[in-house]
Write a protein that holds these residues in place. Structure first.
Motif, PDB file in Angstrom:
ATOM      1  N   PRO A  22       0.810  -1.215   0.000  1.00 17.57           N
ATOM      2  CA  PRO A  22       0.000   0.000   0.000  1.00 17.57           C
ATOM      3  C   PRO A  22       0.846   1.268   0.000  1.00 17.57           C
ATOM      4  O   PRO A  22       0.393   2.318  -0.404  1.00 17.57           O
ATOM      5  N   ASP A  23       2.089   1.170   0.428  1.00 16.79           N
ATOM      6  CA  ASP A  23       2.927   2.370   0.489  1.00 16.79           C
ATOM      7  C   ASP A  23       3.389   2.819  -0.885  1.00 16.79           C
ATOM      8  O   ASP A  23       3.730   3.967  -1.082  1.00 16.79           O
ATOM      9  N   ARG A  30      -9.816  -1.831  -0.799  1.00 22.92           N
ATOM     10  CA  ARG A  30      -9.947  -3.215  -0.354  1.00 22.92           C
ATOM     11  C   ARG A  30     -11.411  -3.556  -0.164  1.00 22.92           C
ATOM     12  O   ARG A  30     -12.073  -2.995   0.698  1.00 22.92           O
ATOM     13  N   GLY A  82     -16.204  -2.254   2.778  1.00 26.44           N
ATOM     14  CA  GLY A  82     -14.844  -2.112   2.283  1.00 26.44           C
ATOM     15  C   GLY A  82     -14.382  -0.674   2.455  1.00 26.44           C
ATOM     16  O   GLY A  82     -15.090   0.154   3.029  1.00 26.44           O
ATOM     17  N   GLU A  85      -8.010   3.955   0.274  1.00 27.18           N
ATOM     18  CA  GLU A  85      -7.035   4.937   0.715  1.00 27.18           C
ATOM     19  C   GLU A  85      -6.563   5.712  -0.487  1.00 27.18           C
ATOM     20  O   GLU A  85      -6.279   5.137  -1.533  1.00 27.18           O
TER      21      GLU A  85
ATOM     22  N   MET B   1     -13.938   0.832   7.269  1.00 34.55           N
ATOM     23  CA  MET B   1     -12.517   1.201   7.187  1.00 34.55           C
ATOM     24  C   MET B   1     -11.643   0.182   7.918  1.00 34.55           C
ATOM     25  O   MET B   1     -10.440   0.239   7.837  1.00 34.55           O
ATOM     26  N   THR B   3     -11.202  -2.893   7.362  1.00 34.76           N
ATOM     27  CA  THR B   3     -10.473  -3.778   6.456  1.00 34.76           C
ATOM     28  C   THR B   3      -9.157  -3.137   6.030  1.00 34.76           C
ATOM     29  O   THR B   3      -8.146  -3.808   5.896  1.00 34.76           O
ATOM     30  N   VAL B   4      -9.196  -1.853   5.840  1.00 35.88           N
ATOM     31  CA  VAL B   4      -7.991  -1.146   5.414  1.00 35.88           C
ATOM     32  C   VAL B   4      -6.930  -1.224   6.523  1.00 35.88           C
ATOM     33  O   VAL B   4      -5.779  -1.542   6.276  1.00 35.88           O
ATOM     34  N   ARG B   5      -7.376  -0.950   7.707  1.00 31.51           N
ATOM     35  CA  ARG B   5      -6.451  -0.971   8.842  1.00 31.51           C
ATOM     36  C   ARG B   5      -5.779  -2.338   8.975  1.00 31.51           C
ATOM     37  O   ARG B   5      -4.580  -2.429   9.071  1.00 31.51           O
ATOM     38  N   ALA B   7      -5.440  -4.721   6.854  1.00 28.59           N
ATOM     39  CA  ALA B   7      -4.578  -5.092   5.745  1.00 28.59           C
ATOM     40  C   ALA B   7      -3.245  -4.341   5.830  1.00 28.59           C
ATOM     41  O   ALA B   7      -2.218  -4.840   5.408  1.00 28.59           O
ATOM     42  N   GLU B   8      -3.304  -3.167   6.376  1.00 24.55           N
ATOM     43  CA  GLU B   8      -2.094  -2.374   6.494  1.00 24.55           C
ATOM     44  C   GLU B   8      -1.120  -3.023   7.470  1.00 24.55           C
ATOM     45  O   GLU B   8       0.071  -3.104   7.208  1.00 24.55           O
ATOM     46  N   THR B  11       1.214  -6.093   6.452  1.00 22.05           N
ATOM     47  CA  THR B  11       2.424  -6.016   5.636  1.00 22.05           C
ATOM     48  C   THR B  11       3.565  -5.385   6.440  1.00 22.05           C
ATOM     49  O   THR B  11       4.051  -4.327   6.084  1.00 22.05           O
ATOM     50  N   ASP B  14       7.194  -4.117   4.781  1.00 17.97           N
ATOM     51  CA  ASP B  14       7.227  -2.824   4.110  1.00 17.97           C
ATOM     52  C   ASP B  14       7.291  -1.673   5.099  1.00 17.97           C
ATOM     53  O   ASP B  14       7.991  -0.698   4.898  1.00 17.97           O
ATOM     54  N   VAL B  15       6.507  -1.844   6.136  1.00 17.35           N
ATOM     55  CA  VAL B  15       6.456  -0.780   7.135  1.00 17.35           C
ATOM     56  C   VAL B  15       7.833  -0.585   7.764  1.00 17.35           C
ATOM     57  O   VAL B  15       8.299   0.532   7.949  1.00 17.35           O
ATOM     58  N   ARG B  18      10.504   1.068   5.489  1.00 14.32           N
ATOM     59  CA  ARG B  18      10.355   2.473   5.125  1.00 14.32           C
ATOM     60  C   ARG B  18      10.875   3.402   6.210  1.00 14.32           C
ATOM     61  O   ARG B  18      10.911   3.047   7.372  1.00 14.32           O
TER      62      ARG B  18
END
Lengths: 332, 312
Positions: A22-23, A30, A82, A85, B1, B3-5, B7-8, B11, B14-15, B18
């Motif tokens: 996502p970055d 999603r 869903g 972002e 929202m 689901t977004v959290r 899924a973030e 990963t 990646d976090v 960075r």
């Protein structure tokens, strides 16, 4: 590259060349779903990943849910389920932080008919709390110049032609420094010359590092300017990824022009080419892993007179028909 | 929202890879010419939007025409009163105009505040959101991003200012007409006492302000209606119909218990300003009714507009 009908059920379609982190993405969604009150599902479980810096063509026939998706991305509509972002901010909660860096053209131009083009841009600029009023004159001026409306800046919007209106809408997306442009059908109403100008403008903007998310129902348009595509069909994303990969996923074919099609066909069969089709004075077949030059050598070696030889790249239109199972502009 | 959290967080590599500050990289990224927008005061940004809103409102030919009509009516009233003269059967306020031109202001406001001023305010208020929606400009204002609450607040202030200007136009036109057509001097009030002219002008200001407050309350009502539709003329018509309906209710004697709750009952209740000393009780009550209407209608407008799907 995930394609085909089953894509939404199993795993979300992925950008194969890059990990769908996502970055790295300007837009991520999603399971984005929008069900209207009547029960109609306009957008169904969308997993979009628009890589930063890409020119992403958002393809689909009219009515396939492109604009509804864009409205949700911009916080104009709330998803039924869903989320999405934009520039790393959840929408619509992060709207005020993300949108000043986003230029948007949604469903055609809309301006105040009794104001001039310039006054219209000033009006929208005034609505952006992040815009600096001290620089508004120069920003409006350069946005107008960029779309070729400098000379018509003082003219009332009412007197603008359809093409000028479309240009003004594009100018409005360029009022500030943008990280992302969302352009919904940007070449609607433009003549061929205008279309070319918009296309080169988009390439120019993308060259500056801005991500461009452009929806269209015109395949050729997307083919000429996009690095990535996502294909919508009746509210579902049936494929997405780099355009080259999407092509690679589909078989190249060879076409042999020869007065001895039967003989040519048997050579191609011997080489192990699949789907050999014999026509009048020509044979086509899937190239598969065989090198094209070897095909020519074998044909000539076997005494087949070859009048023409070509490797056929599938056009985006053919790919699209393959993905959606139907032609363009006919979806309900 | 959620689901977004989730899924973030799914990963982590990646976090970790960075830099801690996500914007540091993108600002330094090659070719990305995106300056961090300067943090400007939200109040100044809101003022800028309000200025843009006021420019649109007061440059719009339709609104200018309404203000011109509002300026002409007091002149007509003045001429009629001058020609007909004060006959004894007319209401006391009107007979007093013949004696003092200043009184024309109160006459004009108390007549116009019943229908013509509300009509003008209803047009601007009903058009506020519905007009932007029907023109498609609402989606561009919101993606600018104007912010829904901010836009609504600015729209309300704009309507309130338009109402104030409209009341001032009526008062000024009446004042000038009164000064030209009638003798002007110390003002004899309803309570019988006489006050100097300067004091009388102050009373004009009070009455104008009170009328404007009543119009602002109507503006909030019109704005609420405006958030319910994408057809501006529908919102305007609904607001005007509500005003007329309310006034009909206001003249039915059997409905006397309901009348204190009607917005229209209070618009012309500025008699108190014509007494000495100023009788504030009724006007205070009126202002409270206006405030209550503004708060209730404002809440309805916000509740309706803040989460709505913009489909226009």
């Amino acid at each position: 590259m995930t394609t085909g009908e089953g894509a939404h059920e199993a795993a979300p379609p992925r950008v194969a060349s890059r990990p769908a982190s996502p970055d790295d993405c300007s837009i991520v969604s999603r399971g984005l779903t929008k069900r209207f009150r009547g029960g109609q599902v306009a957008v169904d479980d969308l997993h979009l990943a628009v890589p930063r810096g890409s020119v992403f063509g958002f393809l689909g026939p009219n009515g396939s849910g492109k604009t509804t998706t864009i409205r949700m991305l911009l916080g104009l509509m709330n998803p039924t389920s869903g989320g999405c972002e934009v520039l790393g901010r959840p929408m619509p909660a992060g709207l005020s932080a993300a949108l000043p860096k986003v230029g948007a053209l949604v469903e055609g131009p809309a301006f105040y008919p009794y104001l001039s083009g310039e006054a219209n841009l000033r009006r929208y600029d005034a609505a952006d709390p992040a815009a600096d009023p001290r620089t508004v004159t120069s920003r409006v001026g350069s946005a107008l110049d960029r779309v070729g409306l400098g000379a018509a800046a003082g003219k009332r919007y009412r007197a603008y032609s359809l093409g000028m209106r479309q240009r003004l809408a594009i100018a409005a997306t360029l009022l500030g420094p943008r990280e992302l442009l969302v352009l919904d059908e940007p070449t609607n109403g433009l003549d061929p010359q205008g279309t070319r100008e918009v296309r080169s403008l988009i390439k120019e903007i993308a060259a500056d590092g801005t991500t461009v998310f452009v929806s269209s129902h015109l395949l050729t348009e997307v083919e000429q300017m996009c690095t990535h595509v996502g294909v919508m069909r009746t509210g579902r994303l049936v494929a997405q990824g780099p355009i080259a990969e999407l092509r690679d996923g589909h078989a190249l074919r060879v076409r042999v022009e020869s007065p001895q099609p039967a003989q040519a066909a048997s050579v191609l069969n011997q080489l192990g080419l699949a789907d050999v089709r014999t026509g009048v004075d020509e044979v086509t077949a899937e190239l598969g892993a065989v090198a094209p030059e070897r095909v020519v050598a074998e044909l000539v070696g076997d005494g087949v007179s070859v009048r023409g030889f070509a490797v056929l790249r599938p056009s985006l239109e053919e790919l699209f028909v393959g993905l959606t199972g139907e032609g363009f502009d006919v979806d309900g | 929202m959620s689901t977004v959290r989730s899924a973030e967080t799914a990963t982590p590599p990646d976090v970790l890879a960075r830099p801690a500050e996500p914007h540091a990289e993108q600002a330094a990224g090659p070719g990305v010419a995106v300056a961090v927008p300067p943090r400007r005061g939200p109040a100044r940004a809101a003022l800028r939007l309000l200025r843009s809103e006021l420019t649109l409102t007061f440059r719009r030919p339709r609104n200018i025409a309404m203000l011109i009509v509002l300026a002409i009516v007091p002149v007509l009233i003045g001429i009629v009163l001058r020609v007909v003269g004060g006959d004894g059967e007319a209401p006391s306020l009107i007979t007093q105009v013949a004696g003092n031109g200043l009184m024309l202001t109160f006459v004009a406001l108390s007549l116009l505040v019943q229908l013509l001023l509300p009509l003008a305010v209803a047009v601007v208020a009903g058009d506020a959101i519905a007009g932007e929606a029907s023109g498609g400009t609402l989606r561009y204002l919101l993606t600018a991003p104007a912010g829904r609450t901010r836009l609504l607040a600015v729209k309300f202030v704009n309507v309130a200012i338009f109402g104030l200007v409209a009341c001032m136009v009526v008062a000024l036109a009446a004042l000038v007409t009164g000064f030209v057509l009638f003798p002007v001097g110390p003002v004899t009030l309803l309570s019988g006492t006489t006050i100097p002219l300067a004091d009388g002008l102050l009373r004009v200001l009070i009455v104008t302000g009170y009328s404007a407050a009543g119009m602002a309350a109507l503006g909030a009502f019109g704005l609420a209606v405006s958030t319910l539709t994408e057809v501006p003329i529908g919102a305007v018509a609904a607001t005007v119909v509500a005003v007329v309906f309310s006034q009909v209710l206001g003249v039915i004697p059997q409905l006397a218990p309901v009348q204190p709750y009607l917005l229209t009952s209070w618009w012309a209740s500025f008699d108190g300003a014509l007494r000495d000393p100023v009788a504030t009780d009724v006007m205070t009550q009126g202002l409270l009714v206006f405030a209550a209407y503004t708060v209730v209608c404002g809440s309805i407008a916000w509740g309706r507009f803040s989460g709505r799907d913009i489909t226009s």
